[in-house]
Design an enzyme around this catalytic site. Structure first.
Site, PDB file in Angstrom:
ATOM      1  N   HIS A  19      -7.399   4.125   2.199  1.00  0.00           N
ATOM      2  CA  HIS A  19      -6.759   3.986   0.890  1.00  0.00           C
ATOM      3  C   HIS A  19      -6.902   5.248   0.030  1.00  0.00           C
ATOM      4  O   HIS A  19      -6.489   5.245  -1.130  1.00  0.00           O
ATOM      5  CB  HIS A  19      -7.331   2.777   0.157  1.00  0.00           C
TER       6      HIS A  19
ATOM      7  N   SER B 216     -10.830  -1.450  -0.228  1.00  0.00           N
ATOM      8  CA  SER B 216      -9.522  -2.082  -0.264  1.00  0.00           C
ATOM      9  C   SER B 216      -9.449  -3.308  -1.164  1.00  0.00           C
ATOM     10  O   SER B 216      -8.375  -3.653  -1.650  1.00  0.00           O
ATOM     11  CB  SER B 216      -9.098  -2.485   1.150  1.00  0.00           C
TER      12      SER B 216
ATOM     13  N   HIS C 165     -14.075  -2.795   5.566  1.00  0.00           N
ATOM     14  CA  HIS C 165     -12.884  -3.518   6.014  1.00  0.00           C
ATOM     15  C   HIS C 165     -13.160  -4.304   7.286  1.00  0.00           C
ATOM     16  O   HIS C 165     -14.056  -3.972   8.070  1.00  0.00           O
ATOM     17  CB  HIS C 165     -11.750  -2.514   6.248  1.00  0.00           C
TER      18      HIS C 165
ATOM     19  N   ASN D 250       0.814  -1.213   0.000  1.00  0.00           N
ATOM     20  CA  ASN D 250       0.000   0.000   0.000  1.00  0.00           C
ATOM     21  C   ASN D 250       0.852   1.269   0.000  1.00  0.00           C
ATOM     22  O   ASN D 250       0.344   2.354   0.285  1.00  0.00           O
ATOM     23  CB  ASN D 250      -0.914   0.006   1.233  1.00  0.00           C
TER      24      ASN D 250
ATOM     25  N   ASP E 164     -14.058   5.697   6.307  1.00  0.00           N
ATOM     26  CA  ASP E 164     -12.684   5.211   6.435  1.00  0.00           C
ATOM     27  C   ASP E 164     -11.922   5.623   5.175  1.00  0.00           C
ATOM     28  O   ASP E 164     -12.209   5.142   4.080  1.00  0.00           O
ATOM     29  CB  ASP E 164     -12.685   3.691   6.599  1.00  0.00           C
TER      30      ASP E 164
ATOM     31  N   GLU F 266     -16.253   2.958   3.348  1.00  0.00           N
ATOM     32  CA  GLU F 266     -14.893   3.335   2.973  1.00  0.00           C
ATOM     33  C   GLU F 266     -14.985   4.303   1.798  1.00  0.00           C
ATOM     34  O   GLU F 266     -15.888   4.198   0.962  1.00  0.00           O
ATOM     35  CB  GLU F 266     -14.078   2.114   2.570  1.00  0.00           C
TER      36      GLU F 266
ATOM     37  N   LYS G  27      -0.075   3.468   5.049  1.00  0.00           N
ATOM     38  CA  LYS G  27      -0.230   3.111   3.636  1.00  0.00           C
ATOM     39  C   LYS G  27       0.515   4.144   2.794  1.00  0.00           C
ATOM     40  O   LYS G  27       1.736   4.113   2.720  1.00  0.00           O
ATOM     41  CB  LYS G  27      -1.707   2.983   3.294  1.00  0.00           C
TER      42      LYS G  27
END
Length: 379
Positions: A202, A174, A129, A40, A199, A170, A233
């Site tokens: 990423h 992910s 996640h 990541n 979230d 998210e 990440k």
């Protein structure tokens, strides 16, 4: 089948053997010599010598020479440095306050397990996640899942929800690399009086004018109640923060067990978080470069393989569907034998028939490396 007299060692060996027989045994292994299409580290900060030098210099200049936090934030672990870094993070992420957690997992556990209360309703996207799932499981609120990015399903559940309602998603997922429809989600949450929790694991560092994430990129920071930003990440360091209104910070300091009952991050980690965010603002080329590489990868990938095999992603997470655990594992193994660190994502982590290669694109991946990898996969 084990008998009741089996020892704990026998029980553990039996469970491990069952997993191995199913082809799902997890093992730790290094991949230091392989070309990275797995991590990541989207911006390459984890391997940045200039960021490493900045962190080393910050360590030398820091007046407090403790190597460890020595306790939780509510005991001996709270420092002026922690307060200063949290203040900088709040400014960077364009919100009132931030609270640092030891990891993104801890942050999601603290937020979802302790914010929704008994009698409240927690609505979660079905593809959130594992850390968000675990936090939701610990909550006393009534929890319902809605179809992935399915606004109609979400609205149906919003109409039926009771108490204070929370919606957890998210911004960039992910396993598929696709984005949540954040504008529509905020409209729905505003209409039904629900608090939106996002979230940004990423998206941090990858989206936004300075890498502030997708929420800021879309100008929604004043309409999202809480965001989780992780630093392990794209930022290449460690730790995470929940950002949002000051009252949320105060609440989590009092009730988030994954914050209250854990030893705080050491000064070195706090300095690394500060340096990574400053590096992000002073090195914008890395963000531009990763998006350039993603566009190149997508162009070449779709020339070589049918569009239907790829998940719908504009992010650095590009996934090729290779149905079947054995098939996905076989393609990944051949890529690794050729020198590329590419990993298979197997069921039950993803649904049966949706097994895949998860290819992560980085600012440091060359066009030649991308071309060679894609030709190898096609073969």
């Amino acid at each position: 089948m084990l008998s009741f007299s089996a020892t704990i060692h026998d029980q553990l060996r039996y469970r491990l053997a069952s997993r191995q027989q199913a082809g799902l045994l997890r093992q730790l292994r290094t991949a230091d010599e392989l070309i990275d299409f797995c991590s990541n580290d989207y911006l390459g900060f984890a391997r940045s010598t200039s960021l490493k030098d900045a962190i080393r210099q910050a360590d030398l200049e820091h007046v407090n020479n403790r190597t460890g936090a020595t306790g939780s934030r509510l005991l001996a672990g709270h420092t002026a440095l922690a307060e200063a870094v949290e203040s900088e993070l709040a400014g960077f992420y364009q919100t009132e306050a931030s609270l640092i957690f030891n990891s993104g997992y801890d942050a999601n556990i603290g937020l979802l397990a302790n914010l929704p209360q008994r009698g409240d309703t927690l609505l979660t996207d079905e593809l959130i996640h594992a850390s968000m799932i675990d936090g939701a499981r610990l909550s006393y609120a009534t929890r319902h899942r809605f179809g992935h990015n399915d606004l109609n399903d979400l609205e149906h559940k919003l109409r039926q929800a009771t108490g204070q309602v929370f919606v957890a998603v998210e911004s960039v997922y992910s396993m598929d690399g696709d984005q949540a429809p954040l504008r529509d989600l905020t409209d729905l949450c505003d209409h039904y009086g629900a608090a939106l929790l996002v979230d940004e694991a990423h998206a941090t560092g990858v989206y936004g004018p300075n890498g502030e994430g997708l929420v800021v990129a879309l100008g929604l920071q004043d309409r999202v109640f809480a965001r989780v930003h992780t630093f392990g990440k794209a930022l290449g360091v460690h730790g995470a923060a929940v950002v949002g209104p000051a009252v949320l910070r105060d609440y989590l300091v009092n009730f988030a067990r994954s914050f209250v009952y854990t030893t705080a991050l050491p000064p070195h980690s706090l300095l690394a978080i500060r340096c990574a965010h400053r590096h992000l603002q002073h090195e914008p080329h890395a963000q531009r470069e990763v998006h350039k590489r993603v566009r190149y990868f997508k162009q070449k990938a779709h020339e070589l393989l049918p569009d239907t095999l790829w998940t719908d992603s504009e992010s650095p997470i590009q996934c090729l569907i290779v149905p079947g655990n054995d098939a996905a594992r076989s393609v990944a193994a051949k890529a690794q034998q050729a020198g590329f660190d590419v990993r298979a994502i197997l069921s039950p982590t993803v649904p049966i028939g949706q097994e895949r290669l998860r290819v992560c694109i980085h600012a440091f991946n060359s066009e030649e490396e991308i071309n060679t990898l894609l030709l190898l996969i096609k073969s």
